[in-house]
Design an enzyme around this catalytic site. Sequence first.
Site, mmCIF file in Angstrom:
data_model
loop_
_atom_site.group_PDB
_atom_site.id
_atom_site.type_symbol
_atom_site.label_atom_id
_atom_site.label_comp_id
_atom_site.label_asym_id
_atom_site.label_seq_id
_atom_site.Cartn_x
_atom_site.Cartn_y
_atom_site.Cartn_z
ATOM 1 N N ARG A 46 41.579 35.381 48.504
ATOM 2 C CA ARG A 46 42.433 35.207 49.682
ATOM 3 C C ARG A 46 41.825 35.804 50.946
ATOM 4 O O ARG A 46 42.259 35.545 52.040
ATOM 5 C CB ARG A 46 43.792 35.863 49.423
ATOM 6 N N LYS A 145 40.879 39.070 29.843
ATOM 7 C CA LYS A 145 41.885 39.856 29.148
ATOM 8 C C LYS A 145 42.447 40.918 30.090
ATOM 9 O O LYS A 145 41.772 41.237 31.063
ATOM 10 C CB LYS A 145 41.301 40.522 27.905
ATOM 11 N N HIS A 175 34.786 40.741 26.381
ATOM 12 C CA HIS A 175 33.338 40.910 26.554
ATOM 13 C C HIS A 175 32.702 41.728 25.432
ATOM 14 O O HIS A 175 31.494 41.661 25.250
ATOM 15 C CB HIS A 175 32.999 41.449 27.939
ATOM 16 N N LYS A 179 28.626 41.710 23.239
ATOM 17 C CA LYS A 179 27.666 42.820 23.138
ATOM 18 C C LYS A 179 26.743 42.556 21.959
ATOM 19 O O LYS A 179 27.194 42.164 20.879
ATOM 20 C CB LYS A 179 28.400 44.156 22.956
ATOM 21 N N GLU A 213 34.749 56.773 26.916
ATOM 22 C CA GLU A 213 34.198 56.573 28.257
ATOM 23 C C GLU A 213 34.280 57.875 29.041
ATOM 24 O O GLU A 213 35.208 58.653 28.835
ATOM 25 C CB GLU A 213 35.002 55.502 29.000
ATOM 26 N N HIS A 237 39.530 44.624 22.640
ATOM 27 C CA HIS A 237 38.184 45.006 22.195
ATOM 28 C C HIS A 237 38.180 45.643 20.805
ATOM 29 O O HIS A 237 37.383 45.285 19.945
ATOM 30 C CB HIS A 237 37.551 46.005 23.158
ATOM 31 N N LYS A 338 39.536 57.562 28.252
ATOM 32 C CA LYS A 338 38.797 57.785 29.497
ATOM 33 C C LYS A 338 38.554 59.279 29.634
ATOM 34 O O LYS A 338 39.320 60.089 29.099
ATOM 35 C CB LYS A 338 39.631 57.330 30.702
#
Length: 488
Positions: A46, A145, A175, A179, A213, A237, A338
Amino acid sequence: IVVDPFDYVVFGGTGDLARRKLFPALYHRDFDNQLPETARIIGVARRDETTESYRADVEDAIRASLPEGDIDGEALGRFLSRVVYVRADGTRDDGWDELSRVLDERRECIRVFYLATASNLFGPICHRIKNHDLITDKTRLVLEKPIGHDLESSRAINEAVGQDFPEDRIYRIDHYLGKETVQNLMALRFANVLFEPLWNAAHIDHVQITVAETLGLAERAKYYDQAGALRDMVQNHMLQMLCLVAMEPPTCIWADAVRDEKLKVLRALKPIAGRAASNVTVRGQYRAGAADGHAVPGYQQELGPGAPTSQAETFVALKLEIDNWRWAGTPFYLRTGKRLPSRVSEIVVTFRPIPHSIFSRDAGPVVPNRLVIRLQPDEGIKLWLMIKDRGPGGMRLRNVPLDMTFREAFGQRNPDAYERLLLDVVRGNQTLFMRRDEVEAAWRWIDPILEAWDANKEGVKPYTAGSWGPSASIALIERDGRTWYEED
Ligand code: BG6
């Protein structure tokens, strides 16, 4: 191999995913000469941009996402010349005539619509694609997703999209399936004779899947706070990886043969619901601490002053069981979070102890074999075996790894998952994409956990950024006399 000519239309063309993953991946494929001369990449969003200003933005995004050594001025210039910007609104008719005009210049080539937007826009965008007569015989649709936030919303979205696109044109991306090491699971299991006879509850004690992560919330607060780790990572995942570990051998590698087997695993997951959910799941949220050697704020602070107290989990650990002949009695432990101490994703298969030891106590313990499949970083496969320690001092046993890292074995850059997947769409190969029934079966299993958390008022347990999550996650596995795998 160069793919057939295509137009790749990316909705959400100014968003985080397009900038960090899609454009860098396409650039890499271009650099490796896999894009045909006439291929175009059409960013749609946009924002008020011209093709020229957008190209500058795409260039910045590629430079920011890839190491300097991966950037070749000439290849980047060629890639940018393929990029076109169209300002259009997914929920209104503004800009669609222009999009039609641009696409009609090349009606005969493969056309991919990649919806890198929030999933509630998928239906409205697809209707507009259809109403503006943009679907040709060679059109494919890619959906990012997570699709929906529970089974009901996911069904509604799939239903809406299904009105305009048949299932064999829809590529639901996860994704992780792109891998290298995840794909390698299939090679490891089904191209070797060694593992399959042992790949069952009689010989495998338990399986762990960890995706850790160091990143925090970054710029994705709005999305993440609605989602939380269970929806963001586990529903897709982690369950997909679990499926590849646990599925029966498909008869061939064709998309539906593989997807049928994955679906059976999802359907065999033992439900986690009601009060029992508190015993086998742990939710956490990070507080201030350290990541990658720097002090970092807590999740709530990252949301900003005045933000309501968030109950989104940034960490989840759970123990699950698969109710079928192969796996009854072998638990699977999953954890993801995380702001954990390191970025590491791995699948660890721990075999059962030997049935009888012929060795004396002096030989030391006989440690059960372990197979560690490391997805990142340093992709590789490690098989822990017992051997005799060197030297004349008698029989002493030692646990050592047979260690294969992809970097050493192949000595070349490991392609990013999106590189493979984006071109698989052009090639028309759906094997590494999720079918509608898989996505819905995953939600069907996730929903009762979300409901149980709600009903049990299962709040998030705090953990310090830079730690391995709440201590309850350690207790979850230690209660069963097991421990989370840690690299020495
Ligand atoms: C995405 C999640 O799907 O995967 C992110 O939405 C997560 O929250 C990311 O950070 C992890 O992907 P990777 O490839 O970096 O492990």
